[in-house]
Design an enzyme around this catalytic site. Sequence first.
Site, PDB file in Angstrom:
ATOM      1  N   HIS A 175       0.852  -1.191   0.000  1.00 57.48           N
ATOM      2  CA  HIS A 175       0.000   0.000   0.000  1.00 57.48           C
ATOM      3  C   HIS A 175       0.887   1.239   0.000  1.00 57.48           C
ATOM      4  O   HIS A 175       1.603   1.488   0.962  1.00 57.48           O
ATOM      5  CB  HIS A 175      -0.903   0.025   1.241  1.00 57.48           C
ATOM      6  CG  HIS A 175      -2.062  -0.908   1.143  1.00 57.48           C
ATOM      7  ND1 HIS A 175      -3.351  -0.476   0.985  1.00 57.48           N
ATOM      8  CD2 HIS A 175      -2.110  -2.243   1.149  1.00 57.48           C
ATOM      9  CE1 HIS A 175      -4.157  -1.513   0.925  1.00 57.48           C
ATOM     10  NE2 HIS A 175      -3.429  -2.603   1.021  1.00 57.48           N
ATOM     11  N   ALA A 208      -8.165  -6.802  -2.534  1.00 50.38           N
ATOM     12  CA  ALA A 208      -7.733  -8.188  -2.694  1.00 50.38           C
ATOM     13  C   ALA A 208      -8.638  -9.024  -1.801  1.00 50.38           C
ATOM     14  O   ALA A 208      -8.975  -8.599  -0.696  1.00 50.38           O
ATOM     15  CB  ALA A 208      -6.285  -8.326  -2.259  1.00 50.38           C
ATOM     16  N   MET A 264     -10.534  -8.000   4.238  1.00 54.14           N
ATOM     17  CA  MET A 264     -10.354  -7.276   5.506  1.00 54.14           C
ATOM     18  C   MET A 264     -10.495  -5.765   5.329  1.00 54.14           C
ATOM     19  O   MET A 264      -9.964  -4.988   6.118  1.00 54.14           O
ATOM     20  CB  MET A 264      -8.961  -7.593   6.078  1.00 54.14           C
ATOM     21  CG  MET A 264      -8.667  -9.075   6.222  1.00 54.14           C
ATOM     22  SD  MET A 264      -6.959  -9.349   6.689  1.00 54.14           S
ATOM     23  CE  MET A 264      -6.851 -11.147   6.508  1.00 54.14           C
TER      24      MET A 264
HETATM   25  N1  HPA Z   1      -8.861 -13.690   3.456  1.00 56.37           N
HETATM   26  C1  HPA Z   1      -9.036 -12.429   3.881  1.00 56.37           C
HETATM   27  N2  HPA Z   1      -8.526 -11.369   3.258  1.00 56.37           N
HETATM   28  C2  HPA Z   1      -7.855 -11.595   2.116  1.00 56.37           C
HETATM   29  C3  HPA Z   1      -7.642 -12.881   1.609  1.00 56.37           C
HETATM   30  C4  HPA Z   1      -8.190 -14.001   2.320  1.00 56.37           C
HETATM   31  O1  HPA Z   1      -8.049 -15.153   1.933  1.00 56.37           O
HETATM   32  N3  HPA Z   1      -6.919 -12.736   0.475  1.00 56.37           N
HETATM   33  C5  HPA Z   1      -6.705 -11.408   0.297  1.00 56.37           C
HETATM   34  N4  HPA Z   1      -7.276 -10.714   1.288  1.00 56.37           N
END
Ligand code: HPA
Length: 278
Positions: A63, A115, A213
């Site tokens: 980031h 992501a 998250m």
């Molecule tokens: N879990 C939660 N947050 C994420 C994941 C995951 O598998 N991959 C990228 N961010």
Amino acid sequence: MKQDWFYKAKEAAEFLLSRTSLRPRIGLVLGSGLGAFADDLSDAVRIPYAEIPFFPRSTAVGHAGTMVIGSAGGVPVATMQGRVHLYEGYSAQEAALPMRVLGRMGIKTAILTNAAGGINLEYGQGALVVLRDHINLQGQNPLTGSNDDRFGPRFPDMSEAYSKAYRKLAIAGMERLGIPPHEGVYAGLLGPSYETPAEIRYLRTIGADLVGMSTVAEVIAARHMGIEVLAISCVTNMAAGVLDQPIHHQEVLDTGERVKGQFVALLRGVLGKMAASF
Ligand code: HPA
């Protein structure tokens, strides 16, 4: 001490607008390893978060922590390369402040990327998924505490948190670019530990297609202000227990890097269509 989020958002927005003559109506928040879009904006000013009054600083790897205000194909945009997360120790109010700053700058539409882990077995690693809805499992909400009516109402409606019209536009953009079009429900968790396989089975049962998250607090703050939202996840990895292998943060970053060209092309296409509809 009572936090005056409106004052903070206003000060930060005025500072940012004083640095450019552009007046963006679209704001973008680019997640882990997905910041490339902001690299080649024209007439760009780049402002590190550290210079923006009251702005929270991201500590996550991947980031950048830069606000880039510039033009993409003639469309002025305010772009955040990097965001802060609740798992960094920030409150939901702090995590939502940048969205409120974008709102005070005058944006009417927010595009968020993130992501995420893929729960839906139809997704593969690298899939791009337009969010249809979310499930807030972060245990926090940026609107708790006394309501500031200057942002929005006490009890904002969330029945179309993710604009139907913009979802359609993004799906059409994917089809045009030959990207398999997916829509899904995002479960927002606190982190920073990845989920257990049992948690992923639970999330699938309650209707989640993706897990991540971030994003949720920002979307709630955006809807509170009446900002229209489009969000797109990059499935950087299959969620815990789907494959018989552990999840590594590096894999998350590598997948973001791999799909970056597609992601940038999609964002460009979507922006052009959005701007044409204003
Ligand atoms: N879990 C939660 N947050 C994420 C994941 C995951 O598998 N991959 C990228 N961010």
